[in-house]
Design a protein around this motif. Structure first.
Motif, PDB file in Angstrom:
ATOM      1  N   ARG A   1     -23.603   7.498 -17.042  1.00 15.02           N
ATOM      2  CA  ARG A   1     -24.464   6.498 -17.658  1.00 15.02           C
ATOM      3  C   ARG A   1     -25.902   6.952 -17.450  1.00 15.02           C
ATOM      4  N   VAL A   2     -26.740   6.674 -18.427  1.00 15.70           N
ATOM      5  CA  VAL A   2     -28.133   7.112 -18.330  1.00 15.70           C
ATOM      6  C   VAL A   2     -29.052   5.895 -18.384  1.00 15.70           C
ATOM      7  N   GLY A   3     -29.921   5.811 -17.392  1.00 17.09           N
ATOM      8  CA  GLY A   3     -30.978   4.810 -17.398  1.00 17.09           C
ATOM      9  C   GLY A   3     -32.304   5.507 -17.659  1.00 17.09           C
ATOM     10  N   SER A   4     -33.133   4.924 -18.504  1.00 16.98           N
ATOM     11  CA  SER A   4     -34.412   5.531 -18.879  1.00 16.98           C
ATOM     12  C   SER A   4     -35.548   4.612 -18.455  1.00 16.98           C
ATOM     13  N   TYR A   5     -36.463   5.141 -17.628  1.00 18.34           N
ATOM     14  CA  TYR A   5     -37.515   4.317 -17.040  1.00 18.34           C
ATOM     15  C   TYR A   5     -38.881   4.962 -17.287  1.00 18.34           C
ATOM     16  N   PRO A   6     -39.603   4.500 -18.325  1.00 14.24           N
ATOM     17  CA  PRO A   6     -40.892   5.105 -18.662  1.00 14.24           C
ATOM     18  C   PRO A   6     -42.021   4.617 -17.760  1.00 14.24           C
TER      19      PRO A   6
END
Length: 230
Positions: free
Chosen positions: A193-198
């Motif tokens: 699973r991929v979490g993206s945190y800008p």
């Protein structure tokens, strides 16, 4: 194991108090492999607490409720939880005995309602305070004061167990919107699973049930995004 967290308090909804308990619990449960699927904040209102706890108890393996414990006018969480299970609230002998024998309190020193818990519940003693918590079936009721909540959770943490997960992180200077193709591909190639945190950069968190799978996915992704050091 799937869980829901319910935080109770008017002060949370007005912004007078930051909801740090939810964040802390999510992190600890995630560390134990538990999937937190709901975080809900409610006012100090018995009907709302009863309705939400009843719904979540039917849907999740565990429900953790924090806040609103004690004898003051707005401490109605125990009544709300008891109503969700169709139980009465009254003095709990084990909770009182603990406060007398371990806390050094005499019964007459305690404010009225301090040891009132739902009928048939298991008392949770408070290592950092006075107000006890309770367990009713798979619902855990903890204090709202962070130090008290954390100490009480530690006494039952072993009752929360899910599938262990492992995470790796990749950081890039590319904008989040430009990364969609790589995020899709890494999930197609690997069981992650991929979490993206800008932020100033974009932090990509890859989570898998096997450490080598997370590592392989991170190595692949690291080779297909712009390096922060470049």
């Amino acid at each position: 194991m799937k869980a829901a967290i319910v935080t109770v308090g008017d002060e949370l909804l007005t912004g007078d108090t930051a909801n740090t308990n939810a964040t802390w619990l999510c992190a600890r449960l995630s560390d134990r492999g538990v999937d937190v699927e709901r975080v809900t904040t409610l006012p100090d209102r018995i009907a709302d607490i009863a309705r939400v706890v009843n719904e979540y108890h039917a849907e999740y393996d565990a429900v953790i409720v924090t806040g609103g414990l004690g004898p003051t006018h707005d401490d109605v969480t125990m009544e709300g939880v008891a109503a969700a299970f169709g139980r009465d609230v009254g003095p709990h002998e084990a909770a009182l005995k603990h406060l007398e024998e371990v806390g050094g309190y005499a019964a007459e020193e305690l404010a009225e309602g301090t040891v009132d818990l739902p009928e048939g519940s298991r008392a949770l003693h408070n290592p950092e305070g006075v107000a006890p918590g309770a367990i009713i079936e798979s619902c855990y009721v903890l204090p709202g004061v962070p130090a008290e909540m954390q100490a009480m959770f530690a006494t039952v943490a072993d009752e929360f167990e899910g599938q262990q997960t492992y995470s790796e992180t990749v950081e890039t200077t590319e904008p989040e919107s430009a990364l969609l193709d790589r995020i899709t591909e890494v999930q197609d190639r690997f069981a992650v699973r991929v979490g993206s945190y800008p932020g100033e950069t974009v932090r990509l968190k890859l989570t898998a049930t096997e450490p080598q799978e997370a590592r392989k996915a991170a190595n692949w992704l690291d080779g297909h995004v712009e390096d922060v050091a470049e």
